[in-house]
Write an enzyme that holds these catalytic residues in place. Structure first.
Site, PDB file in Angstrom:
ATOM      1  N   HIS A 282      -6.990  -0.978  -1.972  1.00  0.00           N
ATOM      2  CA  HIS A 282      -5.641  -0.368  -1.636  1.00  0.00           C
ATOM      3  C   HIS A 282      -5.580   0.886  -2.221  1.00  0.00           C
ATOM      4  O   HIS A 282      -5.626   1.135  -3.529  1.00  0.00           O
ATOM      5  CB  HIS A 282      -4.469  -1.360  -2.076  1.00  0.00           C
ATOM      6  CG  HIS A 282      -3.307  -0.800  -1.693  1.00  0.00           C
ATOM      7  ND1 HIS A 282      -2.657  -1.152  -0.595  1.00  0.00           N
ATOM      8  CD2 HIS A 282      -2.370  -0.013  -2.266  1.00  0.00           C
ATOM      9  CE1 HIS A 282      -1.395  -0.425  -0.458  1.00  0.00           C
ATOM     10  NE2 HIS A 282      -1.206   0.281  -1.679  1.00  0.00           N
ATOM     11  N   CYS A 283      -5.472   2.101  -1.467  1.00  0.00           N
ATOM     12  CA  CYS A 283      -5.394   3.496  -1.927  1.00  0.00           C
ATOM     13  C   CYS A 283      -3.844   3.774  -2.065  1.00  0.00           C
ATOM     14  O   CYS A 283      -3.081   3.926  -1.073  1.00  0.00           O
ATOM     15  CB  CYS A 283      -6.010   4.294  -1.097  1.00  0.00           C
ATOM     16  SG  CYS A 283      -6.056   5.953  -1.586  1.00  0.00           S
ATOM     17  N   VAL A 284      -3.534   4.116  -3.342  1.00  0.00           N
ATOM     18  CA  VAL A 284      -2.007   4.535  -3.603  1.00  0.00           C
ATOM     19  C   VAL A 284      -1.865   5.956  -2.989  1.00  0.00           C
ATOM     20  O   VAL A 284      -0.814   6.342  -2.655  1.00  0.00           O
ATOM     21  CB  VAL A 284      -2.038   4.409  -4.942  1.00  0.00           C
ATOM     22  CG1 VAL A 284      -1.981   3.217  -5.839  1.00  0.00           C
ATOM     23  CG2 VAL A 284      -2.811   5.570  -5.838  1.00  0.00           C
TER      24      VAL A 284
END
Length: 429
Positions: A282-284
């Protein structure tokens, strides 16, 4: 002071909302003018603070939830809720950069403090497993503001040609187009075990009616669908459990959160609350998962950002530090703080360099993982279960499960979504 409230009884009532009205988190009709009414938690907090009494547990969280729910902007057919995590980068970043341009020591302190603050906020949100638009807002606003400073402070000096400005602008546009593609569906899995797919999904945050019907809501605002007794009992054992061997002898995963059978390499994202095909992480920075359908777009975004940023940095340094090589001018540019315009440009260059270094490291790790056909999720699991081996001084973890050689791994990554290769890819996994 009490305000009158009306229950939202039908969809027709939502259509009659004026630009300053909205439905609050309790489903009741409210108005922007009543933003300070019925703040019992805030009144109690102030009273206890004045009387030096301790606060009850959870009151600060309730105050924060109330504030974020009432922070809205008047809009057609109802006030629009604004995520407050969007605002700090827009307000603080220009202030910090302009203050840093006043003196070399101020620039040194601020440019060291900014990454520390960003990492601290990442740790805080990552620990709570909550979604935030802070990093996406920071990235997009940084791009826009750096481009604005380049046009306002660097281009008027006359050393940058129009073709170079056009090339830099095209790189920025192409990167934003790739970002919009990376923000799309990363490969969310839908439940195929029930006719009601909305109830099968682990997170139906776009359907408030499901949440109200089941009476379940998470602390981060994502609505959870009700699960069966069997799934709830197995939830204590983790997010997934192994099922019987399916066709071909492949062990299948049952996700107790989403109530679905996951294919190989799929995983459950605890932040999005969904299962994703070939979940990487999950890329912020894009506020989304990186999975099978947007992984290539994500790598393209990082590549275009790196090229565009390096090109913009070199153009700026060639302008404000005439006659010096780019690398040398980055560390030694005498007299740059004698002029505020040059100091601001030089400070922005160093800010871009710090951000570019971080993004370059992420891109480098991504390229290594693709070369060994491993995802970040699989690498973490292999290290936790002691089933993988570290290579290249620990920068990549080879699980040995899907690695078919450098060339074959890249061919699979670049062509994994083509129909002609779909069956061969499934055989590999």
């Amino acid at each position: 002071m009490k305000r009158g409230r009306k229950k939202a009884g039908s969809p027709e009532m939502e259509d009659t909302l004026c630009c300053c009205e909205y439905l609050d988190r309790k489903g009741e009709r409210s108005h922007l003018a009543a933003c300070l009414c019925e703040c019992e938690d805030l009144d109690e907090c102030c009273e206890r603070w004045l009387t030096c009494r301790s606060l009850p547990p959870g009151i600060l969280e309730r105050i924060a939830d109330t504030f974020t729910d009432r922070f809205r902007l008047p809009w057609l057919r109802g006030a629009v809720k604004i995520d407050i995590s969007l605002l700090p980068p827009i307000i603080l970043l220009p202030v910090f950069l302009h203050v840093a341009a006043l003196h070399f020591l101020l620039a040194l302190v601020i440019l060291i403090s900014l990454p520390v603050l960003v990492l601290w906020y990442y740790y805080l949100t990552h620990r709570k497993k909550g979604q935030t638009l802070f990093f996406l807002s920071l990235g997009l606003f940084s791009l826009g503001y750096m481009y604005y400073v380049f046009l306002q402070e660097v281009v008027p000096r006359g050393h940058v040609e129009h073709s170079q400005v056009i090339l830099l602008t095209c790189g920025l546009i192409f990167m934003l187009v790739a970002l919009s593609r990376a923000k799309r569906d990363p490969g969310y899995l839908l439940c195929q075990m029930s006719s009601d797919k909305a109830l099968c999904q682990g997170s139906s945050f776009n359907n408030n009616n499901i949440s109200n019907r089941n009476g379940l809501e998470s602390s981060n605002g994502l609505y959870k669908a009700a699960v069966s007794d069997i799934a709830m009992n197995s939830y204590t054992e983790g997010y997934s459990r192994k099922l019987e061997e399916g066709p071909g002898g492949v062990m299948e995963d049952w996700c107790t959160k989403c109530r679905l059978v996951r294919p190989a390499r799929a995983g459950h994202c605890r932040i999005c609350g969904r299962c994703v095909k070939r979940l990487d992480h999950h890329c912020v920075w894009i506020n989304s998962c990186v999975g099978e359908q947007n992984h290539r777009a994500f790598v393209l975004v990082l590549s275009l950002f790196l090229l565009t940023s390096v090109y913009g940095i070199s153009l700026t340094l060639d302008t404000i530090c005439r006659g010096k090589a780019t690398i040398k001018a980055l560390f030694y540019c005498p007299g740059v703080y004698g002029d505020y315009s040059s100091a601001l440009s030089f400070t922005c260059v160093w800010y871009c360099t710090i951000v570019t270094s971080g993004m370059g490291y992420i891109l480098f790790i991504q390229l290594l993982n693709i070369s060994y056909n491993v995802t970040e999720r699989e690498a973490r699991m292999a290290l936790r279960e002691n089933t993988g081996r570290r290579l290249l001084w620990g920068m990549v973890v080879d699980t040995g499960q899907y690695n078919r050689g450098f060339l074959h791994n890249w061919i699979q990554f670049l062509t994994s979504q083509l129909p002609a290769l779909q069956h061969s890819t499934e055989d590999i996994v």
